[in-house]
Design an enzyme around this catalytic site. Structure first.
Site, short mmCIF file in Angstrom:
data_model
loop_
_atom_site.label_atom_id
_atom_site.label_comp_id
_atom_site.label_asym_id
_atom_site.label_seq_id
_atom_site.Cartn_x
_atom_site.Cartn_y
_atom_site.Cartn_z
N GLU A 112 0.86 -1.19 0.00
CA GLU A 112 0.00 0.00 0.00
C GLU A 112 0.89 1.23 0.00
OE1 GLU A 112 -2.31 2.96 0.14
OE2 GLU A 112 -3.44 1.07 0.09
N ASP A 162 -5.98 -4.13 -5.97
CA ASP A 162 -7.11 -3.40 -5.38
C ASP A 162 -6.75 -1.92 -5.32
OD1 ASP A 162 -8.68 -3.34 -2.07
OD2 ASP A 162 -9.25 -2.48 -4.00
N SER A 163 -6.67 -1.34 -6.51
CA SER A 163 -6.22 0.06 -6.62
C SER A 163 -7.42 0.99 -6.64
CB SER A 163 -5.48 0.20 -7.96
OG SER A 163 -6.41 -0.09 -9.00
#
Ligand code: SAM
Length: 312
Positions: A112, A162-163
């Site tokens: 992240e 999961d952008s």
């Protein structure tokens, strides 16, 4: 939360040029410009806690299970024994929570870019990812996903991107160089999935990722779900692998795997798994236009092979 003159404050999504869906903020819990993006976390009576990044709704505690379950269980139940999983983005921890439901997963690495997303997730909606972040199989890396996949020597069974939308820090995660490095970081037969937005509003997003992935992988086949707070029709998740057999697994095989893994879900089901690859015609048309002709025919029509003993 009263805005000017006692008016309720409505938080708008500012991503779409022609319309701005909005949710009333009953209480703003956190509002900050981080070193990467603008973040607002607020509360609404119906949606619960809501996260918006750079003017795009990312999640609500009311419906986050929809997207997070599909992003995790579609690739992982297509694999016989997923052991190493890489999540790019996903700082809220929702996808991580679902990935760790698979007992064969030995390590889940989450990369992240923005520590603030993780910290605020644990603080304001711990029910989403707090336990998952504490799991001993979890490895959190604060870094740009593009740089991480370009430099990693690890090989993963599945990569889940999961952008946020292709804007700001996330823009690089929707382009071919990133997908090419992801392919190098996948073990043979591994699967990559990546959020591809709302084809009804942003057909270009689906077209460009399908084109990039089709130039890199043998099989590319987006699937859809209906995520309530992503206003605007079917939400598309792109899927790619060099092992087309992963597509259209017999329902019985997916049911057996879900049962053996004890998967508890509120949206994903084995039947929905296969059904989600049946695209509405307007979305199929976008995909077919993006794919080289040869791949259109083969990948789409992969017939489900009768279950072999190994798949049981
Ligand atoms: N479900 C959401 C959606 O579809 O819009 C995405 C949710 S998740 C919160 C998106 C995450 O990607 C954010 O936490 C953001 O900080 C992270 N992100 C954006 N660009 C990134 C990058 N280049 N590398 C790693 N993470 C990134």
């Amino acid at each position: 939360m009263k805005g000017p003159a006692g008016m309720a404050r409505w938080i708008k999504e500012t991503f779409h040029p022609d319309w701005q869906p909005a949710i009333r903020a009953d209480k703003v819990l956190h509002e900050v410009k981080t070193s990467h993006q603008h973040m607002v976390i607020f509360e609404n009576k119906f949606w619960g806690k809501v996260l918006i990044l750079d003017g795009v709704f990312q999640l609500t505690t009311k419906d986050e299970f929809v997207y997070h379950e599909m992003m995790a269980h579609v690739p992982l139940t297509a694999l016989e024994r997923p052991r190493k999983v890489l999540i790019i983005g996903g700082g809220d921890g929702g996808v991580l929570r679902e990935v760790l439901k698979h007992p064969s997963v030995e390590s889940a690495t989450l990369v992240e870019i923005d520590q603030e997303v993780i910290d605020t997730s644990v603080k304001y909606y711990p029910e989403i990812g707090k336990r998952a972040f504490k799991d001993k199989r979890t490895n959190v890396v604060i870094a740009d996903g593009l740089k991480f996949v370009a430099e990693t020597a690890e090989k993963y069974d599945a990569i889940i991107v999961d952008s946020s939308e292709p804007i700001g820090p996330s823009a690089v995660l929707h382009a071919k160089p990133f997908f090419a490095d992801c392919r190098n970081a996948l073990r043979p037969g591994g699967i990559i999935v990546t959020q591809t937005g709302l084809p009804f509003h942003a057909p270009q997003h689906l077209k460009s990722t399908t084109k990039s992935l089709s130039s890199l992988f043998k099989a590319v086949s987006p699937f859809v779900c209906t995520h309530p707070c992503y206003f605007g029709g079917e939400f598309c998740i792109n899927w790619a692998s060099d092992q087309p057999e992963h597509l259209r697994l017999p329902l019985a095989t997916i049911e057996r795997r879900a049962k053996r893994r004890g998967l508890k879900t509120r949206y994903w089901t084995p039947a929905l798994h296969n059904a989600s690859f049946a695209l509405p015609a307007y979305i199929q048309a976008i995909v077919d236009k993006a794919k080289p002709k040869s791949k259109t025919k083969s990948a789409g029509k992969t017939k489900a092979k009768p279950a072999t003993s190994r798949q049981m």
